[in-house]
Design a protein around this motif. Structure first.
Motif, PDB file in Angstrom:
ATOM      1  N   LEU A 252       1.005  -1.191  -0.211  1.00 46.81           N
ATOM      2  CA  LEU A 252      -0.325  -0.578   0.205  1.00 46.81           C
ATOM      3  C   LEU A 252       0.551   1.433   0.380  1.00 46.81           C
ATOM      4  CD1 LEU A 252      -2.774  -0.909   2.399  1.00 46.81           C
ATOM      5  CD2 LEU A 252      -3.203  -0.645  -0.343  1.00 46.81           C
ATOM      6  N   SER A 253       2.153   1.242   0.528  1.00 49.66           N
ATOM      7  CA  SER A 253       3.343   2.252   0.474  1.00 49.66           C
ATOM      8  C   SER A 253       3.446   3.032  -0.591  1.00 49.66           C
ATOM      9  CB  SER A 253       3.626   2.668   2.564  1.00 49.66           C
ATOM     10  OG  SER A 253       4.997   1.167   1.149  1.00 49.66           O
ATOM     11  N   SER A 254       3.855   1.674  -1.213  1.00 47.82           N
ATOM     12  CA  SER A 254       4.554   1.971  -2.853  1.00 47.82           C
ATOM     13  C   SER A 254       3.424   2.571  -3.668  1.00 47.82           C
ATOM     14  CB  SER A 254       4.887   0.523  -2.956  1.00 47.82           C
ATOM     15  OG  SER A 254       3.888  -0.570  -3.416  1.00 47.82           O
ATOM     16  N   LYS A 255       1.672   2.035  -3.609  1.00 48.30           N
ATOM     17  CA  LYS A 255       0.831   3.083  -4.623  1.00 48.30           C
ATOM     18  C   LYS A 255       0.262   4.104  -3.565  1.00 48.30           C
ATOM     19  CE  LYS A 255      -1.009  -1.344  -5.285  1.00 48.30           C
ATOM     20  NZ  LYS A 255      -2.167  -2.581  -5.276  1.00 48.30           N
ATOM     21  N   GLU A 256       0.712   4.532  -2.756  1.00 49.55           N
ATOM     22  CA  GLU A 256       1.009   6.577  -2.245  1.00 49.55           C
ATOM     23  C   GLU A 256       1.246   7.326  -2.542  1.00 49.55           C
ATOM     24  OE1 GLU A 256      -0.486   7.485   0.891  1.00 49.55           O
ATOM     25  OE2 GLU A 256      -0.994   6.006   0.872  1.00 49.55           O
TER      26      GLU A 256
ATOM     27  N   LYS B 293       3.943  11.841  -0.442  1.00 55.38           N
ATOM     28  CA  LYS B 293       3.155  10.643   0.479  1.00 55.38           C
ATOM     29  C   LYS B 293       4.159   9.290   0.630  1.00 55.38           C
ATOM     30  CE  LYS B 293      -1.322  12.583   1.765  1.00 55.38           C
ATOM     31  NZ  LYS B 293      -2.293  12.146   1.872  1.00 55.38           N
ATOM     32  N   ARG B 294       4.799   9.517  -0.669  1.00 52.06           N
ATOM     33  CA  ARG B 294       5.442   8.151  -0.580  1.00 52.06           C
ATOM     34  C   ARG B 294       6.433   7.534   0.211  1.00 52.06           C
ATOM     35  NH1 ARG B 294       6.728   6.373  -6.514  1.00 52.06           N
ATOM     36  NH2 ARG B 294       4.277   6.640  -6.142  1.00 52.06           N
ATOM     37  N   GLN B 295       7.379   8.366   0.690  1.00 51.26           N
ATOM     38  CA  GLN B 295       8.519   8.421   0.933  1.00 51.26           C
ATOM     39  C   GLN B 295       8.433   8.480   2.451  1.00 51.26           C
ATOM     40  OE1 GLN B 295      11.875   7.768  -0.145  1.00 51.26           O
ATOM     41  NE2 GLN B 295      12.269   8.324   2.458  1.00 51.26           N
ATOM     42  N   ASN B 296       7.042   9.046   2.944  1.00 52.31           N
ATOM     43  CA  ASN B 296       7.004   9.264   4.592  1.00 52.31           C
ATOM     44  C   ASN B 296       6.099   7.785   4.722  1.00 52.31           C
ATOM     45  OD1 ASN B 296       6.921  10.223   7.682  1.00 52.31           O
ATOM     46  ND2 ASN B 296       4.675  10.999   6.704  1.00 52.31           N
ATOM     47  N   ALA B 297       5.100   7.428   3.914  1.00 55.97           N
ATOM     48  CA  ALA B 297       4.484   6.270   4.194  1.00 55.97           C
ATOM     49  C   ALA B 297       5.403   5.183   4.721  1.00 55.97           C
ATOM     50  CB  ALA B 297       3.845   5.936   2.892  1.00 55.97           C
ATOM     51  N   LYS B 298       6.498   4.963   3.531  1.00 54.82           N
ATOM     52  CA  LYS B 298       7.445   3.893   3.937  1.00 54.82           C
ATOM     53  C   LYS B 298       8.692   3.886   4.732  1.00 54.82           C
ATOM     54  CE  LYS B 298       8.041   2.680  -0.983  1.00 54.82           C
ATOM     55  NZ  LYS B 298       8.746   1.852  -1.423  1.00 54.82           N
TER      56      LYS B 298
ATOM     57  N   VAL C 184       6.602   2.936   7.543  1.00 59.21           N
ATOM     58  CA  VAL C 184       5.818   1.044   7.549  1.00 59.21           C
ATOM     59  C   VAL C 184       7.602   0.532   8.017  1.00 59.21           C
ATOM     60  CG1 VAL C 184       5.896  -0.903   6.087  1.00 59.21           C
ATOM     61  CG2 VAL C 184       4.289   1.000   5.873  1.00 59.21           C
ATOM     62  N   ASP C 185       8.819   1.362   8.058  1.00 55.41           N
ATOM     63  CA  ASP C 185       9.980   0.981   8.293  1.00 55.41           C
ATOM     64  C   ASP C 185       9.864   0.868   9.878  1.00 55.41           C
ATOM     65  OD1 ASP C 185      11.225   0.193   5.254  1.00 55.41           O
ATOM     66  OD2 ASP C 185      11.973   1.640   4.942  1.00 55.41           O
ATOM     67  N   GLN C 186       9.608   1.875   9.821  1.00 58.15           N
ATOM     68  CA  GLN C 186       9.895   1.853  12.433  1.00 58.15           C
ATOM     69  C   GLN C 186       9.107   0.477  12.117  1.00 58.15           C
ATOM     70  OE1 GLN C 186      11.678   3.908  13.889  1.00 58.15           O
ATOM     71  NE2 GLN C 186      10.638   2.249  15.444  1.00 58.15           N
ATOM     72  N   LEU C 187       7.497   0.290  12.047  1.00 60.83           N
ATOM     73  CA  LEU C 187       6.966  -0.725  12.620  1.00 60.83           C
ATOM     74  C   LEU C 187       7.424  -2.163  12.077  1.00 60.83           C
ATOM     75  CD1 LEU C 187       3.381  -0.214  11.727  1.00 60.83           C
ATOM     76  CD2 LEU C 187       3.907  -0.663  14.176  1.00 60.83           C
ATOM     77  N   LYS C 188       8.479  -1.427  11.589  1.00 59.13           N
ATOM     78  CA  LYS C 188       8.598  -3.415  10.972  1.00 59.13           C
ATOM     79  C   LYS C 188      10.088  -3.195  12.154  1.00 59.13           C
ATOM     80  CE  LYS C 188       9.442  -4.348   6.794  1.00 59.13           C
ATOM     81  NZ  LYS C 188      10.000  -4.639   5.455  1.00 59.13           N
ATOM     82  N   TYR C 189      10.746  -2.664  12.368  1.00 61.73           N
ATOM     83  CA  TYR C 189      12.054  -2.471  12.743  1.00 61.73           C
ATOM     84  C   TYR C 189      11.329  -2.776  14.588  1.00 61.73           C
ATOM     85  CZ  TYR C 189      15.856  -1.151  15.782  1.00 61.73           C
ATOM     86  OH  TYR C 189      17.077  -1.200  16.962  1.00 61.73           O
TER      87      TYR C 189
END
Length: 164
Positions: free
Chosen positions: A53-57, A61-66, A69-74
């Motif tokens: 979904l973040s790649s479809k933003e 907004k894409r950079q912030n969304a990624k 998501v990366d912070q959540l993944k960490y």
């Protein structure tokens, strides 16, 4: 994307609170571990969906969304590592308890050793009289040892008493 992100973020915080409870739980820790592991697996599935979904933003907004998501993944990887460490500590503690119980269940007696010595002496052809003398001597040696220990303690007490 935003509702899924919020839901996943909330689950991460719930797992963090479960991890805190896990450290203090004793009997129910296995059930709680399984529950936490299931939640972590579910979050990993959400993260895969969030990455798509973040790649479809929109590009702005894409950079912030990624990054979010990366912070959540960490955070989730950190929780997975913490759970693995806890499981390893629990396994080591259980193994130590099993070893301790095995050691405590053993009986360390001198009677078994004494019987083996007597059997060996019989095989060597020593007479019963000699074996009784050996047993009597062992009994007397025990009293000599206890008396020597008491005498040593008394002497040490007297030396400390007069030197201080």
């Amino acid at each position: 994307m935003e509702p899924l992100y919020q839901q996943t973020h909330k689950q991460v915080h719930e797992i963090q609170s479960h991890m805190a409870r896990l450290e203090t739980a004793d009997k129910q820790s296995l059930h709680l571990e399984n529950e936490i592991q299931a939640s972590i697996d579910q979050i990993f599935n959400h993260l895969e969906r969030l990455e798509i979904l973040s790649s479809k933003e929109p590009p702005n907004k894409r950079q912030n969304a990624k990054l979010r998501v990366d912070q959540l993944k960490y955070d989730v990887q950190h929780l997975q590592t913490a759970l693995s460490n806890f499981q390893h500590r629990r396994y080591a503690r259980e193994q130590q308890e099993r070893q301790r119980e095995a050691l405590l269940s053993r009986t360390f007696t001198t009677n078994g050793t004494q019987k083996k010595i007597l059997d060996i002496a019989n095989m060597l052809g020593l007479s019963n009289t000699v074996m009784r003398l050996i047993e009597k001597r062992a009994f007397q040696d025990k009293y000599f040892m206890i008396g020597g220990m008491l005498l040593t303690c008394v002497l040490m007490f007297l030396v400390v008493q007069y030197l201080t």
